[in-house]
Design an enzyme around this catalytic site. Structure first.
Site, PDB file in Angstrom:
ATOM      1  CG  ASN A  24      -2.088  -1.008   1.001  1.00 30.93           C
ATOM      2  OD1 ASN A  24      -2.182  -1.650  -0.047  1.00 30.93           O
ATOM      3  ND2 ASN A  24      -2.921  -1.179   2.012  1.00 30.93           N
ATOM      4  CB  CYS A 117     -13.915  -5.062  -5.471  1.00 33.67           C
ATOM      5  SG  CYS A 117     -13.555  -4.585  -3.812  1.00 33.67           S
ATOM      6  NE  ARG A 400      -5.382  -7.265  -5.699  1.00 30.63           N
ATOM      7  CZ  ARG A 400      -6.108  -6.783  -4.684  1.00 30.63           C
ATOM      8  NH1 ARG A 400      -7.112  -7.458  -4.191  1.00 30.63           N
ATOM      9  NH2 ARG A 400      -5.840  -5.592  -4.164  1.00 30.63           N
TER      10      ARG A 400
HETATM   11  C1  UD1 Z   1      -6.691   1.490   1.150  1.00 31.74           C
HETATM   12  C2  UD1 Z   1      -5.836   0.242   1.105  1.00 31.74           C
HETATM   13  C3  UD1 Z   1      -6.630  -0.961   1.577  1.00 31.74           C
HETATM   14  C4  UD1 Z   1      -7.207  -0.693   2.957  1.00 31.74           C
HETATM   15  C5  UD1 Z   1      -7.985   0.630   2.974  1.00 31.74           C
HETATM   16  C6  UD1 Z   1      -8.464   1.016   4.361  1.00 31.74           C
HETATM   17  C7  UD1 Z   1      -4.331   0.713  -0.723  1.00 31.74           C
HETATM   18  C8  UD1 Z   1      -3.879   0.362  -2.105  1.00 31.74           C
HETATM   19  N1  UD1 Z   1      -5.397   0.042  -0.264  1.00 31.74           N
HETATM   20  O1  UD1 Z   1      -7.774   1.282   0.249  1.00 31.74           O
HETATM   21  O2  UD1 Z   1      -5.740  -2.077   1.644  1.00 31.74           O
HETATM   22  O3  UD1 Z   1      -8.090  -1.722   3.305  1.00 31.74           O
HETATM   23  O4  UD1 Z   1      -7.155   1.690   2.475  1.00 31.74           O
HETATM   24  O5  UD1 Z   1      -7.397   1.081   5.242  1.00 31.74           O
HETATM   25  O6  UD1 Z   1      -3.724   1.534  -0.050  1.00 31.74           O
HETATM   26  N2  UD1 Z   1     -14.872   5.422   0.393  1.00 31.74           N
HETATM   27  C9  UD1 Z   1     -15.935   6.175  -0.077  1.00 31.74           C
HETATM   28  N3  UD1 Z   1     -15.698   7.029  -1.120  1.00 31.74           N
HETATM   29  C10 UD1 Z   1     -14.468   7.168  -1.685  1.00 31.74           C
HETATM   30  C11 UD1 Z   1     -13.388   6.396  -1.181  1.00 31.74           C
HETATM   31  C12 UD1 Z   1     -13.626   5.535  -0.141  1.00 31.74           C
HETATM   32  O7  UD1 Z   1     -17.054   6.069   0.402  1.00 31.74           O
HETATM   33  O8  UD1 Z   1     -14.321   7.978  -2.613  1.00 31.74           O
HETATM   34  C13 UD1 Z   1     -15.110   4.464   1.485  1.00 31.74           C
HETATM   35  C14 UD1 Z   1     -14.850   3.019   1.066  1.00 31.74           C
HETATM   36  O9  UD1 Z   1     -15.975   2.469   0.430  1.00 31.74           O
HETATM   37  C15 UD1 Z   1     -14.554   2.353   2.376  1.00 31.74           C
HETATM   38  C16 UD1 Z   1     -13.822   3.451   3.153  1.00 31.74           C
HETATM   39  O10 UD1 Z   1     -14.159   4.686   2.514  1.00 31.74           O
HETATM   40  O11 UD1 Z   1     -15.740   2.019   3.036  1.00 31.74           O
HETATM   41  C17 UD1 Z   1     -12.316   3.273   3.214  1.00 31.74           C
HETATM   42  O12 UD1 Z   1     -11.781   3.309   1.939  1.00 31.74           O
HETATM   43  P1  UD1 Z   1     -10.343   3.921   1.614  1.00 31.74           P
HETATM   44  O13 UD1 Z   1      -9.679   4.384   2.877  1.00 31.74           O
HETATM   45  O14 UD1 Z   1     -10.504   4.876   0.509  1.00 31.74           O
HETATM   46  O15 UD1 Z   1      -9.598   2.633   1.091  1.00 31.74           O
HETATM   47  P2  UD1 Z   1      -8.698   2.503  -0.178  1.00 31.74           P
HETATM   48  O16 UD1 Z   1      -7.856   3.720  -0.335  1.00 31.74           O
HETATM   49  O17 UD1 Z   1      -9.509   2.046  -1.321  1.00 31.74           O
END
Ligand code: UD1
Length: 423
Positions: A24, A117, A400
């Site tokens: 990450n 996903c 992955r």
């Molecule tokens: C990153 C990590 C993943 C980890 C997650 C939470 C990477 C490549 N992946 O994923 O391994 O599990 O942080 O620690 O770094 N959300 C929204 N709108 C958005 C974006 C996110 O509602 O535009 C929500 C998501 O649905 C989820 C939550 O926010 O419920 C957390 O997501 P986020 O922190 O964005 O995770 P990722 O960056 O995708």
């Protein structure tokens, strides 16, 4: 070829390993290589499928990418394309972190909605809103998104939730924007800090990383950089959970205890003892596994959602009833059904985002299917502690994020092999 793990369970875990580089942390750094219009060298890169996908995408965009051992060199000087290929958006949702860098460098970007996903809906509204506040406009069709800007301009961005990816996108879009950006309620994860340190090494001016208020003073240009990626705290936590479920004693090199405090607390509550010196964590399971009354996932520094499934596997063998509340990704309980095939007793209340795990005396080897990255790792842990032989299928999910999982586990005394079957 489909790959699967074959595991002969019930061996104690003993020994030490050096943990792989962080997935990450390295993915956003690779995306940020677009920004310096020159040479980026990253060391300690884990050779996992997600890194291979990011290399493919960068090559499609016109970067020259060279891989030598665990060192990746990216030359973005000649790149010209602004479209993230649809095929790769489907394969790797975190390709979304290229939005900020591409908008910053080319003032336009085209990508595709990542869709759902296996661990939940994963919307991108927070990414788009943050970039709009910096001066981008987005138009979209059913599956295509086109972003444009005349010039990115610093602004104040307050996140309603500290999304890791959206914080990273906002930071990468701000480093060369005009003026200053202040991000409030930003993600505090160590991987966000790593990205900021990497960007500062490239000439960016970022402060406040690791807190929820991050300040970015825009600069006119960045320069070449060489940077060493940190160890992967989630892979380390997976192995530590392995020692807890199997029994035994392990030494994990390459992560700081400060980045895993909630995980170490949880493992201690199950009956493990741990200590650490420098970047080595030593953990020993001393007692029969104890349940945890209430484990709740939360953004950093809380208990990581990325370790939830592995801890669920551990708690299936605890002497009593545990509960886990998953507050970050709603789909992360899917693995419970696979664990049940091995004899686990788990009740899921989806509307309460809660799993109740009634500890059983033993797990029995079975054929189970990896549904997502960390859920797959949890099934491997369960297989290591189960009586008899376990087959974990659909291993591409696990590959992955885990570079040499079977080899690492074999070095710790486990009987596990990665095999391939013809389709
Ligand atoms: C990153 C990590 C993943 C980890 C997650 C939470 C990477 C490549 N992946 O994923 O391994 O599990 O942080 O620690 O770094 N959300 C929204 N709108 C958005 C974006 C996110 O509602 O535009 C929500 C998501 O649905 C989820 C939550 O926010 O419920 C957390 O997501 P986020 O922190 O964005 O995770 P990722 O960056 O995708």
């Amino acid at each position: 070829m489909l790959s699967f793990f074959k595991i002969n369970g019930k061996l104690p875990m003993h020994g030490g390993i050096k943990v792989q580089g962080s997935k990450n942390a390295v993915l956003p750094m690779m995306a940020a290589s677009v920004l310096n219009k020159g040479i980026t060298v990253i060391k300690n890169v884990p050779m996992i499928l997600d890194v291979c996908s990011m290399i493919h995408i960068l090559r499609e965009l016109g970067c020259v990418v060279k891989v030598e051992g665990d060192c990746v060199t990216i030359d973005s000087s000649q790149m010209s394309k602004i479209e993230i290929p649809e095929e790769w958006v489907g394969k790797m949702r975190s390709s979304i972190i290229l939005l900020g860098p591409l908008l910053s460098r080319f003032h336009q970007v085209k990508t595709f909605f990542p869709g759902g996903c296996s661990i939940g809906k994963r919307p991108i509204d927070l990414h788009l809103t943050a970039l709009e506040l910096l001066g981008a406009t987005f138009t979209h069709t059913e599956n295509e998104i086109i972003g444009m800007t005349k010039q990115l301009v610093g602004n104040e961005i307050t996140f309603s939730f500290p999304s890791v990816g959206a914080t990273e996108n906002a930071i990468m879009a701000s480093v060369c924007a005009k003026g200053t950006t202040i991000i409030k309620n930003g993600a505090r994860e160590p991987e966000v800090v790593q990205l900021c340190l990497f960007l500062n090494a490239m000439g960016a001016k970022i402060s406040g990383m690791g807190t929820s208020t991050i300040k970015i003073q825009g600069v006119t240009q960045l320069h070449d950089v060489e940077f060493t990626n940190a160890g992967d705290r989630i892979v380390a936590a997976t192995i530590l959970a392995g020692a807890a479920i199997c029994g035994g004693e392990v030494f994990i090199e390459g992560v700081k205890k400060e980045h895993l405090l909630y995980v170490l607390d949880a493992l201690e509550a199950t009956g493990c003892q741990w200590d650490s010196k420098g970047d080595v964590i030593h953990l020993k399971r001393c007692l029969p596994l104890k349940p945890i009354k209430q484990l709740v996932t939360a953004p950093y520094p809380g208990f990581p959602t990325d370790c939830q499934s592995q801890m669920m596997a551990v708690l299936t063998l605890a002497n009593g009833v545990s509960t886990i509340e998953e507050t970050v990704f709603e789909g992360r309980f899917n693995t419970a059904n696979e664990l049940k095939k091995m004899g686990a007793d788990i009740i899921i209340e989806a509307e309460k985002k809660r799993a109740t795990i009634l500890g059983v005396k033993k797990l029995t080897g079975a054929t189970v299917k990896a549904l997502d990255l960390r859920g797959g790792a949890a099934l491997v842990l369960a297989g290591l502690a189960a009586d008899g032989v376990t087959y974990v299928t659909d291993c591409h999910h696990i590959l992955r994020g885990y570079a040499h999982f079977a080899e690492d586990l074999r070095n710790l005394g486990m009987d596990i092999t990665l095999l391939e079957e013809k389709q």
